[in-house]
Design a protein around this motif. Structure first.
Motif, PDB file in Angstrom:
ATOM      1  N   TYR A   2      34.842  39.968  33.574  1.00  0.00           N
ATOM      2  CA  TYR A   2      36.138  40.573  33.874  1.00  0.00           C
ATOM      3  C   TYR A   2      35.931  41.750  34.817  1.00  0.00           C
ATOM      4  O   TYR A   2      34.865  42.377  34.817  1.00  0.00           O
ATOM      5  CB  TYR A   2      36.816  41.079  32.591  1.00  0.00           C
ATOM      6  CG  TYR A   2      37.263  39.969  31.695  1.00  0.00           C
ATOM      7  CD1 TYR A   2      38.552  39.466  31.775  1.00  0.00           C
ATOM      8  CD2 TYR A   2      36.396  39.410  30.767  1.00  0.00           C
ATOM      9  CE1 TYR A   2      38.970  38.433  30.954  1.00  0.00           C
ATOM     10  CE2 TYR A   2      36.803  38.378  29.944  1.00  0.00           C
ATOM     11  CZ  TYR A   2      38.085  37.895  30.039  1.00  0.00           C
ATOM     12  OH  TYR A   2      38.487  36.872  29.233  1.00  0.00           O
ATOM     13  N   HIS A   3      36.970  42.030  35.585  1.00  0.00           N
ATOM     14  CA  HIS A   3      37.001  43.224  36.417  1.00  0.00           C
ATOM     15  C   HIS A   3      38.152  44.101  35.954  1.00  0.00           C
ATOM     16  O   HIS A   3      39.222  43.587  35.613  1.00  0.00           O
ATOM     17  CB  HIS A   3      37.249  42.878  37.888  1.00  0.00           C
ATOM     18  CG  HIS A   3      36.120  42.183  38.546  1.00  0.00           C
ATOM     19  ND1 HIS A   3      36.213  41.707  39.833  1.00  0.00           N
ATOM     20  CD2 HIS A   3      34.863  41.880  38.130  1.00  0.00           C
ATOM     21  CE1 HIS A   3      35.063  41.125  40.171  1.00  0.00           C
ATOM     22  NE2 HIS A   3      34.238  41.221  39.151  1.00  0.00           N
ATOM     23  N   HIS A   5      40.234  47.353  37.615  1.00  0.00           N
ATOM     24  CA  HIS A   5      40.452  48.204  38.783  1.00  0.00           C
ATOM     25  C   HIS A   5      41.287  49.382  38.312  1.00  0.00           C
ATOM     26  O   HIS A   5      42.411  49.198  37.849  1.00  0.00           O
ATOM     27  CB  HIS A   5      41.175  47.431  39.892  1.00  0.00           C
ATOM     28  CG  HIS A   5      40.425  46.222  40.348  1.00  0.00           C
ATOM     29  ND1 HIS A   5      39.430  46.286  41.293  1.00  0.00           N
ATOM     30  CD2 HIS A   5      40.513  44.921  39.985  1.00  0.00           C
ATOM     31  CE1 HIS A   5      38.945  45.071  41.497  1.00  0.00           C
ATOM     32  NE2 HIS A   5      39.587  44.229  40.706  1.00  0.00           N
ATOM     33  N   GLU A  49      36.108  50.206  40.511  1.00  0.00           N
ATOM     34  CA  GLU A  49      36.007  48.904  39.857  1.00  0.00           C
ATOM     35  C   GLU A  49      34.919  48.919  38.786  1.00  0.00           C
ATOM     36  O   GLU A  49      33.869  49.520  38.975  1.00  0.00           O
ATOM     37  CB  GLU A  49      35.679  47.860  40.924  1.00  0.00           C
ATOM     38  CG  GLU A  49      35.642  46.444  40.455  1.00  0.00           C
ATOM     39  CD  GLU A  49      35.481  45.476  41.632  1.00  0.00           C
ATOM     40  OE1 GLU A  49      34.969  44.375  41.386  1.00  0.00           O
ATOM     41  OE2 GLU A  49      35.855  45.816  42.772  1.00  0.00           O
ATOM     42  N   HIS A  51      32.934  46.149  36.046  1.00  0.00           N
ATOM     43  CA  HIS A  51      32.676  44.768  35.617  1.00  0.00           C
ATOM     44  C   HIS A  51      32.226  44.813  34.161  1.00  0.00           C
ATOM     45  O   HIS A  51      31.386  45.641  33.800  1.00  0.00           O
ATOM     46  CB  HIS A  51      31.581  44.127  36.464  1.00  0.00           C
ATOM     47  CG  HIS A  51      31.967  43.932  37.886  1.00  0.00           C
ATOM     48  ND1 HIS A  51      31.141  43.307  38.779  1.00  0.00           N
ATOM     49  CD2 HIS A  51      33.086  44.275  38.589  1.00  0.00           C
ATOM     50  CE1 HIS A  51      31.732  43.269  39.973  1.00  0.00           C
ATOM     51  NE2 HIS A  51      32.904  43.866  39.868  1.00  0.00           N
ATOM     52  N   VAL A  77      37.351  36.675  36.147  1.00  0.00           N
ATOM     53  CA  VAL A  77      36.744  36.274  37.419  1.00  0.00           C
ATOM     54  C   VAL A  77      36.482  34.772  37.331  1.00  0.00           C
ATOM     55  O   VAL A  77      35.636  34.320  36.563  1.00  0.00           O
ATOM     56  CB  VAL A  77      35.440  37.042  37.696  1.00  0.00           C
ATOM     57  CG1 VAL A  77      34.816  36.574  39.002  1.00  0.00           C
ATOM     58  CG2 VAL A  77      35.705  38.538  37.718  1.00  0.00           C
TER      59      VAL A  77
END
Length: 104
Positions: A2-3, A5, A49, A51, A77
């Motif tokens: 997953y990201h 932001h 960002e 991860h 993702v």
């Protein structure tokens, strides 16, 4: 994978910096990237960002509890970047516009 932001305006940069430092100390993230003080890619505001893959729920809850007024986009993702950033994404805080044409 997953990201997340995490978006900020100039007047929120101190909060963003504090949050960035706090996230960097966590053991349940895979990577954290430097703060970007301009809009890049599909993002309409400055952001940084993160991860992550493990303890997704725990990290997301912590992030929601600690983000203050900052907006956060969290997305999986996959091979479908448009869906990842839109229909499969969740927002913490205010939803912000994205430049989705870049994701096609």
């Amino acid at each position: 994978m997953y990201h997340a932001h995490i978006y900020f305006d100039d007047h929120q940069s101190n909060l963003a910096k504090y949050l960035h430092q706090a996230i960097a100390q966590r053991e349940d993230i895979d990577a954290i990237f430097p703060m970007v003080h301009q809009s890049v890619g599909p993002h309409s505001k400055p952001m940084f960002e993160v991860h992550f893959s493990m303890n997704t729920h725990l990290f997301c809850q912590w992030l929601d509890d600690n983000r203050g007024e900052l907006s956060v986009l969290i997305h999986p993702v996959t091979l479908d970047a448009l869906s990842d950033h839109t229909t499969s994404a969740i927002w913490l805080g205010a939803e912000l516009p994205l430049k989705t044409d870049i994701l096609l």
